[in-house]
Enzyme design. Structure first.
Site, PDB file in Angstrom:
ATOM      1  N   CYS A 117      11.853  20.533   4.595  1.00 32.40           N
ATOM      2  CA  CYS A 117      10.833  19.621   2.402  1.00 32.40           C
ATOM      3  C   CYS A 117      10.372  20.690   2.504  1.00 32.40           C
ATOM      4  O   CYS A 117       9.428  20.261   1.676  1.00 32.40           O
ATOM      5  CB  CYS A 117      10.647  18.863   2.984  1.00 32.40           C
ATOM      6  SG  CYS A 117      11.661  16.839   3.796  1.00 32.40           S
ATOM      7  N   HIS A 259       5.523  17.221  -1.489  1.00 33.37           N
ATOM      8  CA  HIS A 259       6.936  17.269  -1.850  1.00 33.37           C
ATOM      9  C   HIS A 259       7.329  15.437  -1.792  1.00 33.37           C
ATOM     10  O   HIS A 259       6.274  14.589  -1.149  1.00 33.37           O
ATOM     11  CB  HIS A 259       6.768  17.475  -0.091  1.00 33.37           C
ATOM     12  CG  HIS A 259       8.120  16.487   0.253  1.00 33.37           C
ATOM     13  ND1 HIS A 259       9.445  16.533   0.039  1.00 33.37           N
ATOM     14  CD2 HIS A 259       8.628  16.109   1.792  1.00 33.37           C
ATOM     15  CE1 HIS A 259      10.648  16.051   0.408  1.00 33.37           C
ATOM     16  NE2 HIS A 259       9.496  15.338   1.293  1.00 33.37           N
ATOM     17  N   ASN A 289      13.538  10.938  -1.670  1.00 29.88           N
ATOM     18  CA  ASN A 289      13.407  12.692  -1.412  1.00 29.88           C
ATOM     19  C   ASN A 289      14.125  13.458  -1.412  1.00 29.88           C
ATOM     20  O   ASN A 289      15.776  13.334  -0.654  1.00 29.88           O
ATOM     21  CB  ASN A 289      12.771  12.139   0.825  1.00 29.88           C
ATOM     22  CG  ASN A 289      12.719  13.217   1.551  1.00 29.88           C
ATOM     23  OD1 ASN A 289      12.920  14.515   0.711  1.00 29.88           O
ATOM     24  ND2 ASN A 289      11.944  13.008   2.026  1.00 29.88           N
TER      25      ASN A 289
HETATM   26  O1  UT7 Z   1      11.114  14.191   3.532  1.00 29.58           O
HETATM   27  C1  UT7 Z   1      10.030  14.729   4.926  1.00 29.58           C
HETATM   28  C2  UT7 Z   1       8.656  13.548   5.242  1.00 29.58           C
HETATM   29  N1  UT7 Z   1       9.115  12.344   5.192  1.00 29.58           N
HETATM   30  C3  UT7 Z   1       8.202  11.491   4.760  1.00 29.58           C
HETATM   31  O2  UT7 Z   1       7.972  11.622   4.906  1.00 29.58           O
HETATM   32  C4  UT7 Z   1       8.637   9.791   5.670  1.00 29.58           C
HETATM   33  C5  UT7 Z   1       6.846   8.785   6.046  1.00 29.58           C
HETATM   34  N2  UT7 Z   1       7.927   7.575   6.588  1.00 29.58           N
HETATM   35  C6  UT7 Z   1       7.872   7.038   5.443  1.00 29.58           C
HETATM   36  O3  UT7 Z   1       7.637   6.898   4.882  1.00 29.58           O
HETATM   37  C7  UT7 Z   1       8.003   5.603   6.340  1.00 29.58           C
HETATM   38  O4  UT7 Z   1       7.441   5.516   7.208  1.00 29.58           O
HETATM   39  C8  UT7 Z   1       9.303   4.551   5.785  1.00 29.58           C
HETATM   40  C9  UT7 Z   1       8.782   4.584   4.298  1.00 29.58           C
HETATM   41  C10 UT7 Z   1       9.823   5.497   6.290  1.00 29.58           C
HETATM   42  C11 UT7 Z   1       9.114   3.569   6.471  1.00 29.58           C
HETATM   43  O5  UT7 Z   1       7.789   3.162   6.262  1.00 29.58           O
HETATM   44  P1  UT7 Z   1       7.153   2.179   7.166  1.00 29.58           P
HETATM   45  O6  UT7 Z   1       6.326   0.915   6.884  1.00 29.58           O
HETATM   46  O7  UT7 Z   1       6.053   2.957   7.988  1.00 29.58           O
HETATM   47  O8  UT7 Z   1       7.881   0.945   7.677  1.00 29.58           O
HETATM   48  P2  UT7 Z   1       8.311   0.970   9.209  1.00 29.58           P
HETATM   49  O9  UT7 Z   1       9.634   1.953  10.133  1.00 29.58           O
HETATM   50  O10 UT7 Z   1       7.402   0.828   9.907  1.00 29.58           O
HETATM   51  O11 UT7 Z   1       9.304  -0.995   9.830  1.00 29.58           O
HETATM   52  C12 UT7 Z   1       7.959  -1.657   8.764  1.00 29.58           C
HETATM   53  C13 UT7 Z   1       9.680  -3.060   9.263  1.00 29.58           C
HETATM   54  C14 UT7 Z   1       9.985  -2.841  10.704  1.00 29.58           C
HETATM   55  O12 UT7 Z   1      10.601  -4.413  11.368  1.00 29.58           O
HETATM   56  P3  UT7 Z   1       9.702  -5.099  11.800  1.00 29.58           P
HETATM   57  O13 UT7 Z   1       9.637  -4.430  13.266  1.00 29.58           O
HETATM   58  O14 UT7 Z   1       8.232  -5.210  10.841  1.00 29.58           O
HETATM   59  O15 UT7 Z   1       9.803  -6.657  12.215  1.00 29.58           O
HETATM   60  C15 UT7 Z   1      11.470  -2.278   9.983  1.00 29.58           C
HETATM   61  O16 UT7 Z   1      12.390  -2.849  10.787  1.00 29.58           O
HETATM   62  O17 UT7 Z   1      10.128  -2.733   8.106  1.00 29.58           O
HETATM   63  C16 UT7 Z   1      11.536  -2.586   9.076  1.00 29.58           C
HETATM   64  N3  UT7 Z   1      11.965  -1.715   8.217  1.00 29.58           N
HETATM   65  C17 UT7 Z   1      12.984  -2.549   7.215  1.00 29.58           C
HETATM   66  N4  UT7 Z   1      13.234  -3.383   5.767  1.00 29.58           N
HETATM   67  C18 UT7 Z   1      14.108  -3.627   5.045  1.00 29.58           C
HETATM   68  C19 UT7 Z   1      12.754  -0.845   8.180  1.00 29.58           C
HETATM   69  N5  UT7 Z   1      13.426   0.055   7.063  1.00 29.58           N
HETATM   70  C20 UT7 Z   1      13.616  -1.154   5.967  1.00 29.58           C
HETATM   71  C21 UT7 Z   1      14.265  -1.557   5.020  1.00 29.58           C
HETATM   72  N6  UT7 Z   1      14.885  -2.779   4.618  1.00 29.58           N
HETATM   73  N7  UT7 Z   1      15.397   0.092   4.656  1.00 29.58           N
END
Ligand code: UT7
Length: 334
Positions: A117, A259, A289
């Site tokens: 990225c 980005h 993305n």
């Molecule tokens: O291009 C390179 C750069 N990339 C980035 O900068 C990405 C950076 N990271 C992010 O944008 C975020 O971390 C994500 C969008 C990938 C994830 O968001 P988050 O708020 O960090 O979610 P999380 O991984 O902490 O997950 C929270 C909850 C989890 O459930 P529990 O453990 O709290 O029960 C996940 O299992 O959300 C759940 N979850 C989902 N639920 C519904 C994770 N993905 C999904 C989904 N739909 N797609």
């Protein structure tokens, strides 16, 4: 030390292209356990474009390149250098030569840069060096990625995020007074390479010489929380560092173009720098993305719809796998 900078660099024009197939959040929620509400609230993404049929990375990279060239008074044969930033090449030996052939830029040397990225920014900085030291006059820089090919469509943590696309910029040498690529700041932390990658998995199978080096690339894996924290803490530092090297202040920024990874990251970085949200460029909702394509795609749209005006200071920052991150500051002049 004697400066090797003899020329300025001017960005002449930009172009972009995305595939036709549009996949919205509802469609993805039919495949994995997710919802439009979760995806939009956590990322700002509504839909993304995905490459399909026989269309290739080169096709969309060529469309973006031709669109950019058509806005200038030079043609493909005037190009001296083509740099294609991609982490999803058609060919592991590099795809830039296919782009060179496709657009008929037969005089140009062409090579790939792999930096996920941050790829477009690193390619821009690389191109600028060749122009500033007087080696080349006309350079095409393209950021293009088709991460859909490397997405595990059963992994809801990653498959909601990515889309495919391409963006291009034409750079030309100019006098030092006309220079509009003002400065840059680039960084890498290889200790954290495993936070976001497409690993090569070694196979246990015996091969001809029993070297055990046969294998395949796996799907994208990402520690989302760690990458999020990294982006929000490192990107503002990179921007501050780049601004201060140029004696510029945050207040002088007209546009913040990060980005396009997550709307919450865009907002958090802007808020840390106290940049009002009206100055933040975002097209995440439409494309998700798109990796190396995300910055030139958003830049091209903002120039085309006249949000970015002549004289505007545009701060662009990329971040992602590597981990690599950086900033490039442009004074746009139409
Ligand atoms: O291009 C390179 C750069 N990339 C980035 O900068 C990405 C950076 N990271 C992010 O944008 C975020 O971390 C994500 C969008 C990938 C994830 O968001 P988050 O708020 O960090 O979610 P999380 O991984 O902490 O997950 C929270 C909850 C989890 O459930 P529990 O453990 O709290 O029960 C996940 O299992 O959300 C759940 N979850 C989902 N639920 C519904 C994770 N993905 C999904 C989904 N739909 N797609």
């Amino acid at each position: 030390m004697k400066s090797s900078i003899t020329q300025g660099v001017k960005m002449l024009a930009t172009g972009s292209a995305v595939p036709d197939l549009c996949i919205n959040n509802e469609l993805i929620s039919n495949i994995v356990d997710t919802s439009d509400e979760w995806i939009f609230n956590r990322t700002g993404i509504k839909e993304r474009r995905i490459l399909s049929g026989s269309t290739s990375l080169i096709d969309i990279a060529a469309l973006a390149s031709i669109q950019a060239l058509d806005k200038t008074n030079i043609n493909a044969l005037d190009l001296d250098l083509i740099i294609l930033a991609t982490s999803t090449p058609n060919d592991l030996f590099g795809s830039a030569s296919q782009l060179q052939a496709k657009i008929g830029a037969s005089r140009a040397i062409a090579f790939d840069i792999t930096a996920a990225c941050s790829g477009f920014l690193i390619a821009m900085v690389t191109a600028a060096q060749f122009i500033q030291n007087g080696s080349y006059n006309n350079v095409l820089v393209v950021g293009a990625d088709v991460l859909s090919k490397w997405t595990d469509w059963s992994d809801r943590r990653t498959c909601i995020l990515f889309g495919d696309g391409a963006g291009a910029a034409i750079l030309q040498s100019c006098s030092l007074l006309e220079n509009n690529i003002l400065g840059f700041n680039l960084n890498t932390n290889g200790q954290k390479f495993d936070q976001l990658n497409i690993q090569y998995e070694y196979s246990k199978k015996e091969d001809l010489f029993s070297t055990g080096i046969k294998g395949n690339f796996k799907y994208i894996t990402m520690n989302g929380k760690e990458v999020y924290k990294f982006a929000v803490s490192k990107v503002p530092q990179s921007i501050q560092c780049c601004l201060s090297s140029l004696n510029l202040s945050v207040k002088q920024i007209n546009w913040l173009l990060l980005h396009q990874a997550n709307e919450r990251i865009l907002n958090a970085v802007a808020s840390r720098l106290m940049i009002p949200s009206e100055k933040v460029i975002s097209n995440l909702s439409k494309y998700g993305n798109t990796s190396a394509a995300s910055i030139p795609l958003a830049l091209n749209e903002a120039i085309e719809d006249s949000r970015i005006q002549s004289g505007d200071l545009v701060v662009m920052s990329g971040f992602g796998a590597g981990l690599t991150w950086g900033t490039l500051i442009l004074r746009w002049n139409a």
